[in-house]
Design a protein around this motif. Structure first.
Motif, PDB file in Angstrom:
ATOM      1  N   PRO A 252       0.836  -1.206   0.000  1.00 11.72           N
ATOM      2  CA  PRO A 252       0.000   0.000   0.000  1.00 11.72           C
ATOM      3  C   PRO A 252       0.872   1.259   0.000  1.00 11.72           C
ATOM      4  CG  PRO A 252      -0.769  -1.588   1.621  1.00 11.72           C
ATOM      5  CD  PRO A 252       0.560  -2.096   1.125  1.00 11.72           C
ATOM      6  N   LEU A 253       0.462   2.231  -0.773  1.00 12.67           N
ATOM      7  CA  LEU A 253       1.150   3.517  -0.837  1.00 12.67           C
ATOM      8  C   LEU A 253       2.601   3.391  -1.299  1.00 12.67           C
ATOM      9  CD1 LEU A 253      -0.217   5.127   2.466  1.00 12.67           C
ATOM     10  CD2 LEU A 253      -1.151   5.308   0.158  1.00 12.67           C
ATOM     11  N   SER A 254       2.884   2.400  -2.132  1.00 13.65           N
ATOM     12  CA  SER A 254       4.233   2.248  -2.665  1.00 13.65           C
ATOM     13  C   SER A 254       4.591   3.457  -3.527  1.00 13.65           C
ATOM     14  CB  SER A 254       4.324   0.987  -3.522  1.00 13.65           C
ATOM     15  OG  SER A 254       5.515   0.988  -4.278  1.00 13.65           O
ATOM     16  N   PRO A 255       5.851   3.908  -3.486  1.00 14.36           N
ATOM     17  CA  PRO A 255       6.255   5.043  -4.323  1.00 14.36           C
ATOM     18  C   PRO A 255       6.547   4.653  -5.767  1.00 14.36           C
ATOM     19  CG  PRO A 255       8.102   4.316  -3.006  1.00 14.36           C
ATOM     20  CD  PRO A 255       6.925   3.487  -2.569  1.00 14.36           C
ATOM     21  N   TYR A 256       6.466   3.360  -6.121  1.00 17.10           N
ATOM     22  CA  TYR A 256       6.843   2.899  -7.451  1.00 17.10           C
ATOM     23  C   TYR A 256       5.678   2.260  -8.210  1.00 17.10           C
ATOM     24  CZ  TYR A 256      11.789   3.510  -6.253  1.00 17.10           C
ATOM     25  OH  TYR A 256      12.999   4.039  -5.898  1.00 17.10           O
ATOM     26  N   ARG A 257       5.767   2.371  -9.524  1.00 14.23           N
ATOM     27  CA  ARG A 257       4.923   1.591 -10.421  1.00 14.23           C
ATOM     28  C   ARG A 257       5.797   0.493 -11.028  1.00 14.23           C
ATOM     29  NH1 ARG A 257       0.146   4.191 -11.325  1.00 14.23           N
ATOM     30  NH2 ARG A 257       0.115   6.459 -10.972  1.00 14.23           N
ATOM     31  N   HIS A 258       5.287  -0.730 -11.036  1.00 14.71           N
ATOM     32  CA  HIS A 258       6.065  -1.877 -11.463  1.00 14.71           C
ATOM     33  C   HIS A 258       5.661  -2.305 -12.869  1.00 14.71           C
ATOM     34  CE1 HIS A 258       7.149  -6.113 -11.836  1.00 14.71           C
ATOM     35  NE2 HIS A 258       8.036  -5.923 -10.909  1.00 14.71           N
ATOM     36  N   PHE A 259       6.669  -2.679 -13.691  1.00 16.68           N
ATOM     37  CA  PHE A 259       6.432  -3.152 -15.051  1.00 16.68           C
ATOM     38  C   PHE A 259       7.278  -4.390 -15.309  1.00 16.68           C
ATOM     39  CE2 PHE A 259       6.045   1.421 -14.890  1.00 16.68           C
ATOM     40  CZ  PHE A 259       4.906   1.722 -15.634  1.00 16.68           C
ATOM     41  N   SER A 260       6.714  -5.375 -15.987  1.00  9.30           N
ATOM     42  CA  SER A 260       7.549  -6.433 -16.533  1.00  9.30           C
ATOM     43  C   SER A 260       8.315  -5.842 -17.710  1.00  9.30           C
ATOM     44  CB  SER A 260       6.691  -7.608 -17.008  1.00  9.30           C
ATOM     45  OG  SER A 260       5.907  -7.220 -18.128  1.00  9.30           O
TER      46      SER A 260
ATOM     47  N   GLY B 286       8.404  -2.416 -22.428  1.00  9.65           N
ATOM     48  CA  GLY B 286       8.743  -2.307 -23.843  1.00  9.65           C
ATOM     49  C   GLY B 286       7.643  -1.694 -24.678  1.00  9.65           C
ATOM     50  N   MET B 287       6.381  -1.897 -24.274  1.00  8.04           N
ATOM     51  CA  MET B 287       5.264  -1.331 -25.016  1.00  8.04           C
ATOM     52  C   MET B 287       5.270   0.195 -24.973  1.00  8.04           C
ATOM     53  SD  MET B 287       3.653  -3.854 -26.353  1.00  8.04           S
ATOM     54  CE  MET B 287       2.084  -3.106 -26.808  1.00  8.04           C
ATOM     55  N   LEU B 288       5.944   0.777 -23.992  1.00  9.71           N
ATOM     56  CA  LEU B 288       5.946   2.226 -23.820  1.00  9.71           C
ATOM     57  C   LEU B 288       6.872   2.948 -24.793  1.00  9.71           C
ATOM     58  CD1 LEU B 288       5.929   2.319 -19.921  1.00  9.71           C
ATOM     59  CD2 LEU B 288       3.982   2.586 -21.465  1.00  9.71           C
ATOM     60  N   ARG B 289       7.611   2.169 -25.582  1.00 13.27           N
ATOM     61  CA  ARG B 289       8.449   2.838 -26.578  1.00 13.27           C
ATOM     62  C   ARG B 289       7.616   3.387 -27.729  1.00 13.27           C
ATOM     63  NH1 ARG B 289       9.397  -2.667 -27.324  1.00 13.27           N
ATOM     64  NH2 ARG B 289       8.947  -3.519 -29.386  1.00 13.27           N
ATOM     65  N   LYS B 290       6.339   2.944 -27.806  1.00 11.23           N
ATOM     66  CA  LYS B 290       5.428   3.379 -28.874  1.00 11.23           C
ATOM     67  C   LYS B 290       6.073   3.069 -30.234  1.00 11.23           C
ATOM     68  CE  LYS B 290       2.401   4.985 -25.939  1.00 11.23           C
ATOM     69  NZ  LYS B 290       1.094   4.325 -25.735  1.00 11.23           N
ATOM     70  N   ASP B 291       6.114   4.068 -31.124  1.00 13.45           N
ATOM     71  CA  ASP B 291       6.672   3.833 -32.451  1.00 13.45           C
ATOM     72  C   ASP B 291       8.078   4.426 -32.595  1.00 13.45           C
ATOM     73  OD1 ASP B 291       5.936   6.452 -32.288  1.00 13.45           O
ATOM     74  OD2 ASP B 291       4.861   6.535 -34.189  1.00 13.45           O
ATOM     75  N   THR B 292       8.769   4.616 -31.459  1.00 14.10           N
ATOM     76  CA  THR B 292      10.114   5.189 -31.488  1.00 14.10           C
ATOM     77  C   THR B 292      11.074   4.253 -32.214  1.00 14.10           C
ATOM     78  OG1 THR B 292       9.683   6.206 -29.332  1.00 14.10           O
ATOM     79  CG2 THR B 292      11.975   6.155 -30.082  1.00 14.10           C
ATOM     80  N   PRO B 293      11.749   4.696 -33.265  1.00  7.49           N
ATOM     81  CA  PRO B 293      12.691   3.832 -33.984  1.00  7.49           C
ATOM     82  C   PRO B 293      13.966   3.615 -33.167  1.00  7.49           C
ATOM     83  CG  PRO B 293      12.771   6.043 -34.882  1.00  7.49           C
ATOM     84  CD  PRO B 293      11.639   6.039 -33.874  1.00  7.49           C
TER      85      PRO B 293
ATOM     86  N   LEU C 231      15.142   1.856 -25.060  1.00  8.90           N
ATOM     87  CA  LEU C 231      14.450   2.769 -25.967  1.00  8.90           C
ATOM     88  C   LEU C 231      13.274   3.466 -25.278  1.00  8.90           C
ATOM     89  CD1 LEU C 231      14.771   3.817 -28.802  1.00  8.90           C
ATOM     90  CD2 LEU C 231      13.284   1.968 -29.620  1.00  8.90           C
ATOM     91  N   PRO C 232      12.401   2.742 -24.540  1.00  4.92           N
ATOM     92  CA  PRO C 232      11.366   3.447 -23.775  1.00  4.92           C
ATOM     93  C   PRO C 232      11.953   4.410 -22.746  1.00  4.92           C
ATOM     94  CG  PRO C 232      10.863   1.108 -23.907  1.00  4.92           C
ATOM     95  CD  PRO C 232      12.255   1.278 -24.444  1.00  4.92           C
ATOM     96  N   LEU C 233      13.076   4.005 -22.118  1.00  4.70           N
ATOM     97  CA  LEU C 233      13.699   4.879 -21.129  1.00  4.70           C
ATOM     98  C   LEU C 233      14.212   6.157 -21.789  1.00  4.70           C
ATOM     99  CD1 LEU C 233      14.723   5.592 -18.357  1.00  4.70           C
ATOM    100  CD2 LEU C 233      16.680   4.065 -18.731  1.00  4.70           C
ATOM    101  N   SER C 234      14.815   6.030 -22.966  1.00  2.00           N
ATOM    102  CA  SER C 234      15.300   7.231 -23.649  1.00  2.00           C
ATOM    103  C   SER C 234      14.128   8.125 -24.060  1.00  2.00           C
ATOM    104  CB  SER C 234      16.141   6.855 -24.874  1.00  2.00           C
ATOM    105  OG  SER C 234      15.347   6.449 -25.964  1.00  2.00           O
ATOM    106  N   ARG C 235      12.993   7.514 -24.415  1.00  2.00           N
ATOM    107  CA  ARG C 235      11.802   8.302 -24.760  1.00  2.00           C
ATOM    108  C   ARG C 235      11.299   9.069 -23.544  1.00  2.00           C
ATOM    109  NH1 ARG C 235       6.053   6.828 -24.742  1.00  2.00           N
ATOM    110  NH2 ARG C 235       4.954   8.433 -25.935  1.00  2.00           N
ATOM    111  N   LEU C 236      11.235   8.396 -22.400  1.00  4.01           N
ATOM    112  CA  LEU C 236      10.794   9.056 -21.165  1.00  4.01           C
ATOM    113  C   LEU C 236      11.730  10.207 -20.797  1.00  4.01           C
ATOM    114  CD1 LEU C 236       8.959   9.147 -18.619  1.00  4.01           C
ATOM    115  CD2 LEU C 236      10.562   7.536 -17.562  1.00  4.01           C
ATOM    116  N   LEU C 237      13.029   9.940 -20.840  1.00  3.50           N
ATOM    117  CA  LEU C 237      13.994  10.981 -20.480  1.00  3.50           C
ATOM    118  C   LEU C 237      13.966  12.136 -21.474  1.00  3.50           C
ATOM    119  CD1 LEU C 237      16.956   8.718 -19.317  1.00  3.50           C
ATOM    120  CD2 LEU C 237      15.563  10.234 -17.886  1.00  3.50           C
ATOM    121  N   ASN C 238      13.726  11.839 -22.736  1.00  3.55           N
ATOM    122  CA  ASN C 238      13.596  12.893 -23.731  1.00  3.55           C
ATOM    123  C   ASN C 238      12.433  13.819 -23.380  1.00  3.55           C
ATOM    124  OD1 ASN C 238      13.961  14.182 -26.436  1.00  3.55           O
ATOM    125  ND2 ASN C 238      11.954  13.275 -26.806  1.00  3.55           N
TER     126      ASN C 238
END
Length: 322
Positions: A13-21, A26-33, A61-68
């Motif tokens: 409860p009230l964890s500061p993180y969101r967890h992803f497999s 990987g789905m969060l990279r969207k269409d980033t080449p 790639l998703p991480l670079s998109r987020l940081l961008n």
């Protein structure tokens, strides 16, 4: 040997993180080449590192998109502030910290991120500095009887590191960082890395997320992490990291250790059994002790935790909630 705690951070409860497999992330990279070739990836890998273009695409790639997106928002904030104050503000880099144990893959992660981030159009200049360069020279470590604690917080020139980060964050030009050689196991006195107002600076090191404590009689000072806009922790079970460290030691024994000028040349003639015993002893007395006491306790200070499986592939991602 006890494994490090798992990443079930979002289940509490009230964890500061969101967890992803890995697949969900990987789905969060969207269409980033993917702007990286197999040949370039081979050049970015650390010694003995195992990573594929598929993993780069799925994790980095998703991480670079987020940081961008984060960097773009910071750049917009500076523009708005400049409009408010009526004059342009000095260029200040977005600073990313990368932390984790010896042999967990920090250097490879930092180099891949540097390459991917530099290929986004709004922040093409990305620099990378490792905190190894801010270790005290061996002569000072020997004087202070700290050679057996190299990598522990007290073996670093923290004041110099803080001054470096302060100067970079203030927008100063041509700020120099010292260079460390893993071949000679010491600071290279005639070399320096020059950081000249990059869009992004990546700072990679063991203890970069640790709250630094001044020695008795010294004045309090900022933490290294106070200068970070985003921080990443590379994580894995302790037993897995131990195995990676020993494997790397065995590989180095057959390569760079064979050079008579190498600091660790004395290990080149060890038998396989002797080499494993030696590597395990170094791991247990120095690296494991440092990990348990100083590095692992800082894990939940990171904005992002990347957890590797025994195969060295990132399996879980935990992103701190805003």
């Amino acid at each position: 040997m006890t494994a490090s705690p798992t990443l079930d951070l979002d289940r509490a409860p009230l964890s500061p993180y969101r967890h992803f497999s890995a697949a969900e992330w990987g789905m969060l990279r969207k269409d980033t080449p993917l702007p990286l070739s197999e040949t370039e990836l081979e050049e970015l890998k650390g010694f003995g590192e195992r990573i594929s273009l598929d993993e780069v695409s799925e994790i980095y790639l998703p991480l670079s998109r987020l940081l961008n997106l984060y960097v773009a928002e910071m750049q917009e904030l500076y523009r708005v502030t400049s409009d408010f104050l009526g004059h342009a503000q000095d260029k200040v880099p977005y600073i990313i910290g990368v932390a984790g144990s010896v042999a967990v893959g920090k250097s490879t992660t930092a180099r891949i991120l540097r390459t991917l981030l530099a290929r986004w159009p709004n922040h093409p200049k990305v620099d990378l500095v490792t905190t190894d360069g801010f270790l005290f020279p061996n002569r000072i470590l020997e004087e202070r009887d700290l050679m057996g604690r190299k990598g522990f917080p007290e073996s670093f020139d923290v004041r110099r590191l803080i001054q470096f980060l302060s100067d970079v964050k203030a927008g100063m030009r041509n700020v120099e960082a010292p260079v460390y050689s893993h071949f000679s196991y010491d600071i290279v006195p005639s070399e320096a890395i020059v950081v000249d107002q990059p869009d992004i600076l990546i700072v990679e090191g063991l203890n970069v997320l640790q709250p630094w404590k001044p020695a008795e009689g010294e004045d309090p000072q900022p933490f290294v992490s106070d200068f970070f806009d985003f921080s990443i922790y590379l994580d894995a079970d302790i037993e897995a990291i131990r195995g990676w460290y020993i494997d790397r030691f065995l590989s180095l024994r057959k390569t760079s250790f064979r050079d008579p000028k190498a600091y660790f040349h004395r290990y080149a003639k060890l038998s396989d059994d002797e080499a494993v015993q030696t590597a395990d002893a170094i791991w247990t007395s120095i690296n494991l002790a440092n990990l348990r006491k100083n590095i692992l306790p800082t894990r939940q200070r990171a904005h992002l935790i990347l957890r590797k499986g025994a195969d060295h592939r990132i399996r879980d991602v935990a992103l701190r909630k805003l």
